[in-house]
Write an enzyme that holds these catalytic residues in place. Structure first.
Site, PDB file in Angstrom:
ATOM      1  CG  HIS A   1      78.562 113.807  28.022  1.00 44.07           C
ATOM      2  ND1 HIS A   1      79.760 113.138  27.933  1.00 44.07           N
ATOM      3  CD2 HIS A   1      77.626 112.957  27.534  1.00 44.07           C
ATOM      4  CE1 HIS A   1      79.545 111.936  27.415  1.00 44.07           C
ATOM      5  NE2 HIS A   1      78.264 111.796  27.175  1.00 44.07           N
TER       6      HIS A   1
ATOM      7  CG  ASP B   1      82.839 113.443  29.049  1.00 41.09           C
ATOM      8  OD1 ASP B   1      82.373 113.891  27.986  1.00 41.09           O
ATOM      9  OD2 ASP B   1      82.235 113.496  30.132  1.00 41.09           O
ATOM     10  CG  HIS B   2      81.363 111.423  23.192  1.00 37.45           C
ATOM     11  ND1 HIS B   2      80.465 110.915  24.086  1.00 37.45           N
ATOM     12  CD2 HIS B   2      80.630 112.127  22.296  1.00 37.45           C
ATOM     13  CE1 HIS B   2      79.250 111.302  23.742  1.00 37.45           C
ATOM     14  NE2 HIS B   2      79.310 112.024  22.665  1.00 37.45           N
TER      15      HIS B   2
ATOM     16  NE  ARG C   1      82.050  85.826  23.152  1.00 35.48           N
ATOM     17  CZ  ARG C   1      81.209  85.794  24.145  1.00 35.48           C
ATOM     18  NH1 ARG C   1      81.549  85.264  25.268  1.00 35.48           N
ATOM     19  NH2 ARG C   1      80.011  86.278  24.025  1.00 35.48           N
TER      20      ARG C   1
HETATM   21  C1  BG6 Z   1      76.210 109.501  25.268  1.00 30.27           C
HETATM   22  C2  BG6 Z   1      74.918 109.165  25.939  1.00 30.27           C
HETATM   23  O1  BG6 Z   1      77.251 109.552  26.191  1.00 30.27           O
HETATM   24  O2  BG6 Z   1      76.074 110.764  24.610  1.00 30.27           O
HETATM   25  C3  BG6 Z   1      73.776 109.143  24.944  1.00 30.27           C
HETATM   26  O3  BG6 Z   1      75.045 107.897  26.564  1.00 30.27           O
HETATM   27  C4  BG6 Z   1      73.717 110.454  24.193  1.00 30.27           C
HETATM   28  O4  BG6 Z   1      72.542 108.884  25.593  1.00 30.27           O
HETATM   29  C5  BG6 Z   1      75.073 110.797  23.612  1.00 30.27           C
HETATM   30  O5  BG6 Z   1      72.754 110.312  23.161  1.00 30.27           O
HETATM   31  C6  BG6 Z   1      75.053 112.178  23.017  1.00 30.27           C
HETATM   32  O6  BG6 Z   1      76.257 112.387  22.342  1.00 30.27           O
HETATM   33  P1  BG6 Z   1      76.317 113.324  21.076  1.00 30.27           P
HETATM   34  O7  BG6 Z   1      77.764 113.357  20.738  1.00 30.27           O
HETATM   35  O8  BG6 Z   1      75.482 112.685  20.018  1.00 30.27           O
HETATM   36  O9  BG6 Z   1      75.758 114.634  21.503  1.00 30.27           O
END
Ligand code: BG6
Length: 498
Positions: free
Chosen positions: A251, A188-189, A57
């Protein structure tokens, strides 16, 4: 599940698709999504006829493209963007103007997809605050964009999925009223990290693991994410979340399911997720009176990290001076099944600690009998450490004889790095977006997993919600005495990653 930077992966070009990003001017898009898309295009993972459509936007398309270019320069400087390359990438960037809460935005989006001819496949990435997920799903549904008659339609959402069990249930119910569960990809990365996927390969592609992987040989397991960063600019979110919600419920519990699950019957999304779900169902529930014995909460005070003074959590911008939000959390889980009965799973994570490291540490029992019983020769319990990041790899701690005429024992550390260089390891977002484009939901959390994990931590949240004071640790240290108490009966005690 694949590995982008290996040779086979480049053959897995996804079908042409419209990659629609809600929140196309936001932080996640700048930091993660655009760099990942550029690298995916480089590897040939994204079909050349695909388009990246930003819903934006108050900005012209040129302004948005410039923002994307600046973001790439800042967050992915290794993706060098000379003019020719930039022209090729920016030609893929299309824009649909509009607000998320305006129905006409979704109609314009539908028209835009229509104009792109045969390419009806669409992934809708919600890089927006969670309160907008429902609005976006509803808008897409009303504009007919969730129907899959002319190509797939997939909705990607980020954590947090709710802030407790009720809100997670409600969010799932709302989303599922607009789009089918099979079309929802909850990211969930951590599950996209190559080193995390490698855990499964170690477990299920090596026959020496399975005989040891149980209560007969394992004393306990620690799963940890230690960070040196503080909360950065995220006080409004973090103040309400804390480390338990931010890291453990999502995680770390996901990692626990991968470590503890039974071998799935096949490597398909539902077979894997069914096994993960069985682990969550076997986790012993916390009683209000046991929470304080099984958990630790602490908050960082001022300290010193990498040669710099760092402020206390309560002095960070946007944090209440009397905040008792935890920046460190630990939970000791028990899994009541045949494999794991009596083996504690200690999950812990904190910000502003001494080192940055994410690990899964399997601590084996001590040898049943010490044949070399002299002072200098007490064998340590073996440990198998899966280092997830940085410097991903596996470390096995063994005992060996000291060179010389005695039988004195020395500790031997065997290291097997996962890659020569962290830069060779694909970013989680590349893997996960490619999985969405190819329809593989193995690495995404299903609604029942999310709800079950909230249900497990709910008594802890209840117990912690009225907390008015909290143990403090000096930033840049491991000074959390309660961790020693939590791990007192575990062989080797609290494992602080080096
Ligand atoms: C995120 C959290 O999901 O994961 C953050 O919200 C955290 O607080 C991060 O720092 C950590 O991810 P990574 O990949 O850097 O270990």
């Amino acid at each position: 599940m694949s590995t982008p930077h290996d040779q086979g992966f480049c053959n897995e070009t996804a079908d042409p698709a419209n990659i629609v990003i809600f929140g196309a001017t936001g932080d996640l898009t700048k930091r993660k999504l655009m760099p990942a898309l550029v690298r995916m295009i480089d590897c040939g993972l994204v079909h050349p006829e695909s388009r990246i459509i930003g819903v934006v936007r108050d900005m012209s398309v040129d302004e948005w493209r410039q923002l994307v270019r600046d973001g790439l320069a800042e967050f992915a400087p290794e993706v060098s963007m000379d003019e020719v390359r930039w022209q090729a990438f920016s030609a893929l960037l299309k824009m649909v103007p509009g607000d998320l809460d305006d129905e006409t935005t979704y109609n314009r989006l539908a028209e835009s997809l229509e104009q792109l001819g045969g390419r009806k496949n669409a992934m809708f990435y919600c890089a927006i605050p969670p309160r907008w997920y429902r609005v976006a799903a509803q808008g897409l549904n009303r504009a007919g964009l969730t129907a899959q008659d002319e190509g797939y339609r997939r909705l990607v959402i980020e954590k947090p999925f709710g802030m407790n069990l009720d809100s997670a249930r409600e969010l799932n119910r709302e989303l599922q009223s607009f789009i089918d569960e099979s079309q929802i990809y909850r990211i969930d990365h951590y599950l996209g990290k190559e080193s995390v996927q490698n855990l499964l390969v170690y477990r299920f592609a090596n026959s020496i693991m399975e005989p040891l992987w149980n209560r007969n040989y394992i004393d306990h397991i620690q799963i940890s994410v230690a960070e040196t960063l503080g909360i950065e600019y995220r006080a409004p979110y973090y103040e309400n979340a804390g480390a338990l919600r931010d890291m453990i419920q999502s995680h770390l519990m996901q990692l626990m399911t991968l470590v503890a699950m039974e071998p799935p019957v096949e490597f398909t999304a539902n077979a894997v997720r069914d096994e993960k779900m069985k682990v969550l169902r076997a986790v012993r529930r916390f009683e209000p009176q046991t929470v304080s014995e099984q958990t630790v909460a602490a908050q960082y005070a001022a300290g010193h990290i990498d040669g710099e003074d760092t402020p206390a959590y309560v002095m960070e911008d946007g944090v209440a001076p009397d905040s008792a939000t935890e920046t460190f959390a630990a939970v000791r889980f028990q899994i009541d099944n045949w494999r794991w009965q009596g083996v504690p799973f200690i999950l812990w994570s904190g910000k502003r600690l001494e080192n940055k490291a994410s690990e899964v540490m399997i601590r084996f029992r001590k040898p049943p009998f010490n044949l070399f019983d002299t002072q200098a020769s007490v064998p340590a319990a073996n440990a198998l450490v899966f280092r997830l990041q940085p410097e991903a790899g596996v470390v096995l701690r063994m005992n060996a004889k000291q060179p010389g005429l005695t039988t004195d024992i020395q500790r031997l550390v065997m290291r097997a790095p996962y890659a020569n260089d962290d830069a060779d390891v694909a970013d989680a977002y590349e893997i996960l977006m490619h999985d969405v484009l190819t329809g593989d939901s193995t690495l995404f959390s299903r609604s029942d997993e999310v709800e079950e994990s909230w249900e497990i931590v709910e008594p802890i949240l209840d117990n912690w919600k009225d907390r008015v004071s909290i143990e403090r640790y000096r930033a840049g240290t491991w000074d959390i005495s309660a961790m020693d108490a939590l791990t007192r009966d575990c062989v080797g005690g609290w494992h602080r990653p080096s």
